[in-house]
Design an enzyme around this catalytic site. Sequence first.
Site, PDB file in Angstrom:
ATOM      1  N   GLY A 227       0.837  -1.196   0.000  1.00 32.83           N
ATOM      2  CA  GLY A 227       0.000   0.000   0.000  1.00 32.83           C
ATOM      3  C   GLY A 227       0.867   1.239   0.000  1.00 32.83           C
TER       4      GLY A 227
ATOM      5  N   HIS B 219      -2.045   7.581   7.108  1.00 29.41           N
ATOM      6  CA  HIS B 219      -1.140   8.515   6.416  1.00 29.41           C
ATOM      7  C   HIS B 219      -1.874   9.777   5.966  1.00 29.41           C
ATOM      8  CE1 HIS B 219       2.692   6.465   6.210  1.00 29.41           C
ATOM      9  NE2 HIS B 219       2.113   5.342   5.823  1.00 29.41           N
TER      10      HIS B 219
ATOM     11  N   HIS C  94      -3.856   1.228   7.978  1.00 27.93           N
ATOM     12  CA  HIS C  94      -2.504   1.809   8.018  1.00 27.93           C
ATOM     13  C   HIS C  94      -2.383   2.957   7.005  1.00 27.93           C
ATOM     14  CE1 HIS C  94       2.025   1.597   8.197  1.00 27.93           C
ATOM     15  NE2 HIS C  94       1.829   2.218   7.046  1.00 27.93           N
ATOM     16  N   GLU C  95      -2.812   2.699   5.778  1.00 23.24           N
ATOM     17  CA  GLU C  95      -2.679   3.726   4.730  1.00 23.24           C
ATOM     18  C   GLU C  95      -3.555   4.934   5.042  1.00 23.24           C
ATOM     19  OE1 GLU C  95      -0.259   3.476   2.866  1.00 23.24           O
ATOM     20  OE2 GLU C  95       0.092   1.351   3.200  1.00 23.24           O
TER      21      GLU C  95
ATOM     22  N   GLN D 221       3.160   9.910   1.140  1.00 19.47           N
ATOM     23  CA  GLN D 221       4.443   9.198   1.087  1.00 19.47           C
ATOM     24  C   GLN D 221       5.221   9.473  -0.199  1.00 19.47           C
ATOM     25  OE1 GLN D 221       2.563   5.242   2.192  1.00 19.47           O
ATOM     26  NE2 GLN D 221       4.543   5.102   3.234  1.00 19.47           N
TER      27      GLN D 221
ATOM     28  N   CYS E 175       6.414  -0.035   7.156  1.00 13.66           N
ATOM     29  CA  CYS E 175       5.963   1.129   6.403  1.00 13.66           C
ATOM     30  C   CYS E 175       7.104   1.562   5.500  1.00 13.66           C
ATOM     31  CB  CYS E 175       5.610   2.257   7.370  1.00 13.66           C
ATOM     32  SG  CYS E 175       5.098   3.776   6.541  1.00 13.66           S
ATOM     33  N   LEU E 176       6.792   1.852   4.242  1.00 15.98           N
ATOM     34  CA  LEU E 176       7.855   2.225   3.309  1.00 15.98           C
ATOM     35  C   LEU E 176       8.559   3.503   3.753  1.00 15.98           C
ATOM     36  CD1 LEU E 176       6.191   1.418  -0.135  1.00 15.98           C
ATOM     37  CD2 LEU E 176       7.856   0.044   1.135  1.00 15.98           C
TER      38      LEU E 176
END
Length: 180
Positions: free
Chosen positions: A49, A144, A140-141, A54, A98-99
């Site tokens: 995701g 953000h 999670h996304e 991000q 997380c990226l």
Amino acid sequence: MSEPLEFAVTLYPEPVLRKTAEVVTAFDDELEETVEAMYRLMFESQGVGLAAPQVSIRRRILVMNEEGDKEKPELNLTLINPKIVERTGDKTLMEEGCLSFPGIFAEIARPEDCVVEAVDLKGQPLRLEMTGFLSRVLQHEYDHLEGVLLVDRMSPADRLRNKVALQEMIEDYKERQAQI
Ligand code: CO
């Protein structure tokens, strides 16, 4: 034809990751190109995701593919202006990465199920009931878009365990700033 857009992952603690993302109002070519570039970066980065903040874009755009497999485009899920309208079920713990926090993992507690309303790339409304891993990724996304990060949801024990790695990310950020 112009060059395709190319993004890099914005890393903690870049301030843009802390901003609330804004509602998308234009469903145009630029939105489509942004989404395509987000998918490319997500797959290259082996993520499941990615949220627009991000890639330093303050807009309410999420892309997901629960297997992180670009050979399975049928799993691609593009959510514009998503809103979690319901969270139900017991809170469960699951390890998340997380990226924007490479190499950092933590067990995060979240409700098992959720219902999300959004629109697709064409502005058509969607309502999806999610459970299990997909519900986890979405929650999670979605965080953000509200400027909420993995580090905020970690237990004190996980924060302590990741303290050095987080501190290093802050130092790296300061170094990058100094070079600008
Ligand atoms: Co993330």
